[in-house]
Every structure is written in structure tokens, then in C-alpha cells.
Design a protein around this motif. Structure first.
Motif, PDB file in Angstrom:
ATOM      1  N   GLU A 225       0.845  -1.191   0.000  1.00 35.37           N
ATOM      2  CA  GLU A 225       0.000   0.000   0.000  1.00 35.37           C
ATOM      3  C   GLU A 225       0.879   1.239   0.000  1.00 35.37           C
ATOM      4  O   GLU A 225       1.973   1.235   0.565  1.00 35.37           O
ATOM      5  CB  GLU A 225      -0.908   0.033   1.237  1.00 35.37           C
TER       6      GLU A 225
ATOM      7  N   GLY B  21      -7.099  -5.090  -6.871  1.00 33.77           N
ATOM      8  CA  GLY B  21      -6.013  -6.041  -6.677  1.00 33.77           C
ATOM      9  C   GLY B  21      -5.946  -7.029  -7.823  1.00 33.77           C
ATOM     10  O   GLY B  21      -6.942  -7.267  -8.502  1.00 33.77           O
TER      11      GLY B  21
ATOM     12  N   THR C  54      -3.373   0.748  -3.475  1.00 26.19           N
ATOM     13  CA  THR C  54      -2.783  -0.590  -3.392  1.00 26.19           C
ATOM     14  C   THR C  54      -1.995  -0.860  -4.676  1.00 26.19           C
ATOM     15  O   THR C  54      -2.320  -0.344  -5.749  1.00 26.19           O
ATOM     16  CB  THR C  54      -3.858  -1.673  -3.213  1.00 26.19           C
TER      17      THR C  54
END
Length: 405
Positions: A208, A331, A368
Motif C-alpha cells: 500500500e 487487486g 494498493t
């Protein structure tokens, strides 16, 4: 008779699909007139005529995929027969002119035609604006006329906006097909991804990054009249980090048992297009300012989406970036752009409560990232150190500025 062949118009392409012909047998053609449209694994390109003459034969049917070097069209060059009749058997003439790689003469006695050096897309721009490429000054040291040269020439000709013709818009009704051809760019993507996944032992590291301070800096720059995209800052921070961790700007040469550490920093930009995933390349990113990076990334992305990239704009990447955050991604486990060592993907930035340096709970902007790397070349600890270095530069933009002094 001149033989027009499919030549390599991409990054080491080996084949291409004939989409359609602009001419038919018996047509008269002029130099640089479009003859055929070809789909390669990276782009759609037009092959143009190297001379004036008559189309005598079309060899390959539309829809067929052929290898580089395959003959597509035969053209009887204007004046060829006449010049042969006048030439005496014992006389020899030498003409010092350039031959394009897509053309091969059947007889050595045939005349050789000169041609302005220019990419297919540049020729198309010139044709669309009724410009003779011979009238355009080439700024490139090689003598190649670029699209910028053509636009510069066009701008000099125009006296008002009314001189620019705008094509009429046509409403198109789309039908959803029952099947989609598995070829061209999509097939090439599949082949490359399969080779990468089955060759490289992938490991994905997640992390992150606090973007809060960078966003504040961008707002300050915007208020002063300088608008720069986030990607430019990310790429600059990546290049600095790659210099500190050169193992990720490398290529494994298994055959010779060595790891090649690249001294150039050519950043691939994974770009989603209607034709599939295209990776234009930002060359020598380490030598460019953040402002220059912003400008070039924008231009490369626009040309990739429009299918107007030149072959050299897709070559020699050393490290690839996939910015999928704007698409809503949170992600992923990305596949490395073989034969590179690593790829980093930037995902969605979200507002979240965080604890700052003063132990206060504040709202931060957290992005992220996922980094896939070749475990044969690098280890997890090195990947963590690399992303920590990158995050430090982004979270403290003054450090990023200091590295550029």
C-alpha cells in the motif's frame, strides 16, 4: 513486373492477416497509393505502392494469414516495358535510388524507383490532406518524414480553420456476434502470456502507498497553472527505485547463464484498447522530467487506443507498468511482460482513516499495488525493499524532488 511482399512492419513480426485491398486487377496506381490493409499482432497497417503502374495480379485473398516475405501483389511499373525496349542488351545502366523492403524486381534490368522514407500512418496523414511527401522537409537525421513533419507542413499551408475537412459522422448499429475470431492482437497476447506464465516462476507482492501528500502537491501545481497526471510521478519514482534495485530492470539469459542488467530505463505502459492489451514504451524515462513524462505518456496512450502507434514505440521495454486503478481494480496477480523480470500494477486509490506521524487519525488516500517478479532472478525480500523505496518517494514528494537535483 514488381513484386509487393509483406515485410516486417512491427516488432519482429512473422505473419500478418490480409484485411482488404484498396485496388483490383487492372487498376492504375500511383506511388504511395494504398494497396492493401494488413493486420499484424500489434497494429493495422497499410502497405503502399512503391511506384506508378498497373495492378497485374493479386495473389492472396482477404482473410488469409501469411508469413513475412509472401508475395501479395504484382505491379507492372509505368514505363518499364518502354525502358526495356529501348535498352540494348550490351548496355548497362546504374540507377542510385532506394528500394523499399516490400518490393522485389523480377529482372535486374527493370528501373528502380525512389521513395520518400515514411511510416504507413505518416503516409496516410499526407494522403488525407492531399500532401505530397516529397514537398515535406524531414527533420529526422535519417531523412525519414514523421507525422510531426507532415502536421508542421500542413499548419504552414492552412490559413483558416475552414481549410480542415471534417468527415461526416455516421450512426453505426452494432450487432453482438456469436463468435469472435481468435487471431491478430488477441492471439499474440495469448501466446505471450502463456509463454510468460509457463516460463517464469511468478511471485506477486502486495503493498500500500499513501498518496495524500502527492495529491496535495498536485493541487498546488494545478493552482499555479501546471497540470500533471499522477502516472508521471509514479513513473519517475519507479525509475529512481529501479536505479537503486537494478535487478528488477533486468533480463534473464538462461542460455548463457547470466542476468543482464539493463542500463536503459524503457518503461512499458500496459494499455487497454478495443483490440486488446497494447504496451507502448516510454523510452529513456530516466532522462525525462515529470512534465515531459506526463506529455509523452498521454500521447502514447492516445495513439495506442487509436491504433496509430509506430513500431519503434512498442519496442525494447525493460520494465512494465499497469495502471488499472482508474478502471476500478482493487487487486490482481499480473503476468510479467516476458522477457522482463518484473511488472507493477497500480490499483484503486481509496479514502481511508489512517494514523499520521503525530499519532492522529486522519483521512488518507491509500493506493494498493501488486508487483509480480521472476523468482529465478530476485527474492521476496528484495521486492519488499524495492516497493518500500518507491512508497517512500511517493509518500514524501520532497524526497522525489531531491532525487532529481
Amino acid at each position: 513486373m514488381l513484386e509487393v511482399k509483406l515485410h516486417d512492419i512491427g516488432e519482429g513480426m512473422t505473419e500478418g492477416e490480409v484485411i482488404h485491398y484498396f485496388v483490383k486487377v487492372g487498376d492504375s496506381v500511383s506511388i504511395d497509393q494504398p494497396l492493401v490493409e494488413v493486420q499484424t499482432d500489434k497494429m493495422v497497417a497499410e502497405l503502399t505502392s512503391p511506384c506508378s503502374g498497373i495492378v497485374k495480379q493479386i495473389v492472396i485473398e482477404p482473410g488469409e494469414t501469411v508469413q513475412v516475405g509472401t508475395s501479395l501483389i504484382y505491379i507492372e511499373a509505368a514505363g518499364a516495358v518502354k525502358s526495356q525496349q529501348k535498352s540494348q542488351p550490351e548496355s548497362k545502366q546504374t540507377v542510385k535510388k532506394q528500394v523499399t523492403p516490400s518490393v522485389q524486381a523480377e529482372k535486374s534490368s527493370q528501373p528502380i524507383f525512389s521513395r520518400v522514407l515514411a511510416a504507413p500512418y505518416t503516409r496516410k496523414i499526407a494522403r488525407d490532406n492531399n500532401i505530397n511527401l516529397e514537398d515535406v522537409h524531414a527533420t529526422d537525421p535519417s531523412g525519414r518524414v514523421t507525422e510531426e513533419d507532415v502536421y508542421r507542413f500542413l499548419k504552414g499551408q492552412q490559413t483558416s480553420e475552414e481549410s480542415v475537412q471534417v468527415a461526416p459522422q455516421v450512426a453505426i448499429t452494432k450487432e453482438i456476434p456469436d463468435e469472435i475470431p481468435f487471431k491478430g492482437i488477441r492471439k499474440k497476447i495469448a501466446e505471450k502470456m502463456t509463454k510468460s506464465l509457463f516460463t517464469i516462476p511468478h511471485v506477486t507482492h502486495f503493498d500500500e502507498v499513501d498518496m495524500t501528500n502527492l495529491f496535495k502537491l498536485r493541487e498546488q501545481l494545478k493552482a499555479s497553472g501546471e497540470s500533471v497526471g499522477v502516472s508521471a510521478f509514479l513513473i519517475k519514482a519507479l525509475v529512481i527505485s529501479l536505479k537503486d534495485f537494478p535487478i528488477f530492470n533486468a533480463e534473464l539469459d538462461e542460455e548463457n547463464s547470466r542476468i543482464l542488467l539493463k542500463r536503459n530505463y524503457h518503461i512499458g505502459l500496459a494499455t487497454n484498447t478495443d483490440s486488446g492489451l497494447i504496451v507502448p514504451v516510454l523510452h529513456d524515462a530516466d532522462k525525462k522530467s515529470i512534465k515531459d513524462i506526463h506529455k509523452e505518456v498521454k500521447g502514447l496512450t492516445e495513439r495506442a487506443i487509436a491504433g496509430k502507434l509506430q513500431p519503434f514505440e512498442m519496442q525494447n521495454s525493460t520494465f512494465t507498468v499497469s495502471n488499472v486503478g482508474p478502471l476500478g481494480s482493487t487487486g490482481a496477480t499480473p503476468i510479467i511482460n516476458y522477457p522482463e523480470t518484473a511488472l507493477i500494477a497500480f490499483h484503486k486509490t481509496k479514502k481511508r482513516p489512517i494514523v499520521n506521524d503525530h499519532d492522529e487519525i486522519v483521512i488518507g488516500h491509500i493506493m494498493t499495488l501488486s508487483m509480480a517478479f521472476d523468482h529465478r532472478v530476485a527474492d521476496g525480500a528484495t521486492a519488499v525493499a524495492f516497493t518500500n523505496r518507491f512508497a517512500s518517494l511517493i509518500e514524501h514528494p520532497h524526497k522525489l524532488m531531491m532525487e532529481m537535483i
